[in-house]
Design a protein around this motif. Sequence first.
Motif, PDB file in Angstrom:
ATOM      1  N   SER A  93       0.961  -1.264   0.190  1.00 42.39           N
ATOM      2  CA  SER A  93      -0.169  -0.272  -0.144  1.00 42.39           C
ATOM      3  C   SER A  93       0.971   1.234  -0.023  1.00 42.39           C
ATOM      4  N   ARG A  94       0.208   2.451  -0.119  1.00 37.72           N
ATOM      5  CA  ARG A  94       1.096   3.784  -0.115  1.00 37.72           C
ATOM      6  C   ARG A  94       1.989   3.476  -1.173  1.00 37.72           C
ATOM      7  N   TYR A  95       1.475   3.124  -2.620  1.00 34.52           N
ATOM      8  CA  TYR A  95       2.640   3.353  -3.447  1.00 34.52           C
ATOM      9  C   TYR A  95       2.410   4.342  -4.196  1.00 34.52           C
ATOM     10  N   GLY A  96       3.791   5.246  -4.206  1.00 34.03           N
ATOM     11  CA  GLY A  96       3.731   6.553  -4.680  1.00 34.03           C
ATOM     12  C   GLY A  96       5.147   6.777  -5.282  1.00 34.03           C
ATOM     13  N   ALA A  97       5.152   7.440  -6.444  1.00 33.30           N
ATOM     14  CA  ALA A  97       6.406   7.777  -7.149  1.00 33.30           C
ATOM     15  C   ALA A  97       6.521   8.756  -7.860  1.00 33.30           C
ATOM     16  N   ALA A  98       7.580   9.565  -7.900  1.00 37.91           N
ATOM     17  CA  ALA A  98       7.492  10.733  -8.977  1.00 37.91           C
ATOM     18  C   ALA A  98       8.049  10.470 -10.370  1.00 37.91           C
ATOM     19  N   SER A  99       7.166   9.722 -10.658  1.00 37.94           N
ATOM     20  CA  SER A  99       7.574   9.102 -12.270  1.00 37.94           C
ATOM     21  C   SER A  99       7.452  10.259 -13.125  1.00 37.94           C
ATOM     22  N   ASP A 100       6.984  11.413 -12.911  1.00 41.62           N
ATOM     23  CA  ASP A 100       6.875  12.579 -14.000  1.00 41.62           C
ATOM     24  C   ASP A 100       8.304  13.161 -14.012  1.00 41.62           C
ATOM     25  N   LEU A 101       8.997  12.973 -12.882  1.00 40.58           N
ATOM     26  CA  LEU A 101      10.408  13.575 -12.975  1.00 40.58           C
ATOM     27  C   LEU A 101      11.549  12.387 -13.401  1.00 40.58           C
ATOM     28  N   HIS A 102      10.998  11.017 -13.012  1.00 32.65           N
ATOM     29  CA  HIS A 102      11.991   9.813 -13.307  1.00 32.65           C
ATOM     30  C   HIS A 102      11.168   9.087 -13.921  1.00 32.65           C
ATOM     31  N   PRO A 103      10.993   9.041 -15.227  1.00 32.55           N
ATOM     32  CA  PRO A 103      10.483   7.914 -16.067  1.00 32.55           C
ATOM     33  C   PRO A 103      10.971   6.567 -15.738  1.00 32.55           C
ATOM     34  N   GLY A 104       9.835   5.504 -15.460  1.00 30.93           N
ATOM     35  CA  GLY A 104      10.378   4.181 -15.319  1.00 30.93           C
ATOM     36  C   GLY A 104      10.477   4.158 -13.743  1.00 30.93           C
ATOM     37  N   LEU A 105      10.549   4.933 -13.070  1.00 32.93           N
ATOM     38  CA  LEU A 105      10.679   4.936 -11.374  1.00 32.93           C
ATOM     39  C   LEU A 105       9.431   4.031 -10.956  1.00 32.93           C
ATOM     40  N   GLY A 106       8.246   4.256 -11.285  1.00 25.25           N
ATOM     41  CA  GLY A 106       7.060   3.496 -11.032  1.00 25.25           C
ATOM     42  C   GLY A 106       6.986   2.081 -10.890  1.00 25.25           C
ATOM     43  N   ILE A 107       7.615   1.573 -12.031  1.00 22.91           N
ATOM     44  CA  ILE A 107       7.564   0.036 -12.422  1.00 22.91           C
ATOM     45  C   ILE A 107       8.710  -0.503 -11.643  1.00 22.91           C
ATOM     46  N   ASP A 108       9.983   0.119 -11.799  1.00 24.63           N
ATOM     47  CA  ASP A 108      11.163  -0.235 -10.827  1.00 24.63           C
ATOM     48  C   ASP A 108      10.924  -0.326  -9.241  1.00 24.63           C
ATOM     49  N   LEU A 109      10.253   0.793  -8.831  1.00 28.46           N
ATOM     50  CA  LEU A 109       9.749   0.665  -7.384  1.00 28.46           C
ATOM     51  C   LEU A 109       8.851  -0.605  -7.351  1.00 28.46           C
ATOM     52  N   PHE A 110       7.866  -0.779  -8.111  1.00 26.09           N
ATOM     53  CA  PHE A 110       6.989  -1.912  -7.702  1.00 26.09           C
ATOM     54  C   PHE A 110       7.689  -3.176  -7.923  1.00 26.09           C
ATOM     55  N   LYS A 111       8.673  -3.363  -8.759  1.00 25.84           N
ATOM     56  CA  LYS A 111       9.515  -4.566  -9.067  1.00 25.84           C
ATOM     57  C   LYS A 111      10.298  -4.786  -7.607  1.00 25.84           C
ATOM     58  N   GLY A 112      10.949  -3.655  -7.197  1.00 26.38           N
ATOM     59  CA  GLY A 112      11.735  -3.820  -5.848  1.00 26.38           C
ATOM     60  C   GLY A 112      10.996  -4.077  -4.687  1.00 26.38           C
ATOM     61  N   SER A 113       9.708  -3.703  -4.718  1.00 28.56           N
ATOM     62  CA  SER A 113       8.707  -3.883  -3.678  1.00 28.56           C
ATOM     63  C   SER A 113       8.446  -5.559  -3.661  1.00 28.56           C
ATOM     64  N   LEU A 114       8.175  -5.900  -4.729  1.00 30.74           N
ATOM     65  CA  LEU A 114       7.909  -7.332  -4.883  1.00 30.74           C
ATOM     66  C   LEU A 114       9.215  -8.237  -4.424  1.00 30.74           C
ATOM     67  N   ARG A 115      10.496  -7.906  -4.813  1.00 29.40           N
ATOM     68  CA  ARG A 115      11.375  -8.551  -4.427  1.00 29.40           C
ATOM     69  C   ARG A 115      11.659  -8.543  -2.840  1.00 29.40           C
ATOM     70  N   PHE A 116      11.515  -7.331  -2.367  1.00 35.00           N
ATOM     71  CA  PHE A 116      11.766  -7.328  -1.021  1.00 35.00           C
ATOM     72  C   PHE A 116      10.570  -7.924  -0.278  1.00 35.00           C
ATOM     73  N   ALA A 117       9.268  -8.001  -0.859  1.00 35.05           N
ATOM     74  CA  ALA A 117       8.294  -8.735  -0.243  1.00 35.05           C
ATOM     75  C   ALA A 117       8.631 -10.302  -0.175  1.00 35.05           C
ATOM     76  N   ALA A 118       9.119 -10.697  -1.370  1.00 36.62           N
ATOM     77  CA  ALA A 118       9.424 -12.254  -1.332  1.00 36.62           C
ATOM     78  C   ALA A 118      10.461 -12.533  -0.547  1.00 36.62           C
ATOM     79  N   HIS A 119      11.869 -11.778  -0.116  1.00 39.94           N
ATOM     80  CA  HIS A 119      12.686 -11.698   0.729  1.00 39.94           C
ATOM     81  C   HIS A 119      12.033 -11.739   2.174  1.00 39.94           C
TER      82      HIS A 119
END
Length: 174
Positions: A93-119
Amino acid sequence: MSAAQLHELGLFRHRVFVSRLGWDLPGVRRDTLIEFDEFDTTGTSYVLARDGKHNLIGCTRLLPTTRPYLLGQVFAHLCGDSVPHDPQIWELSRYGAASDLHPGLGIDLFKGSLRFAAHLGARDVIAVTNTSIERYFRREKVQFRRLCAPVAHAHEHLVALDFCANQYSQLEAS
C-alpha cells in the motif's frame, strides 16, 4: 528507520496522496503536511526510492496479512469471498512515485517492492488500487489476478489485485 527518515516519508506521502491526489484520509488534515495512518507501526516495512541527490522520490508500504492492514480492515468488501490472513500473503500500500520526474521509476519501485516482499517471506502480494493503475500494470506486463470486480468509490473504481511475489525474476526478462 530513523525519526528523520520517518518524518521525510510522512512529508512525501502527504505531498503525493493528500496534496497531489486529493485523498481524503481519516485523521489526516491537509495542513499537517504529514501522512501516516494506523497501519504505520513499528513492524511495518517500507521500500524507499531515492534519486542521485538522496531525495526521496518513491515509497511503498508492506504489511503481512496476519496483522491489521488497509485492504483487510478498510476495503474488505474488495477481497471477494474472504479476507486474506496468511503469513505468506503481504499487502502493498501507499505506492507512490515521482514518475513525472523519473520515467520508469514507478515500475522499478514496484519490482523492488515485490523482491523485498519475497525476501520477507511473501508468496503473494495483494493491493487495493484503482482501475487506471490496474491498466498501467497490464501495460507493464505485470502478472496479477483480481480478487473481485471493480467497485465505485469516490469518483473512481477500486479493485483488489493479487500479485505473485516471485514474478520479479520474470519481469526482469521482459
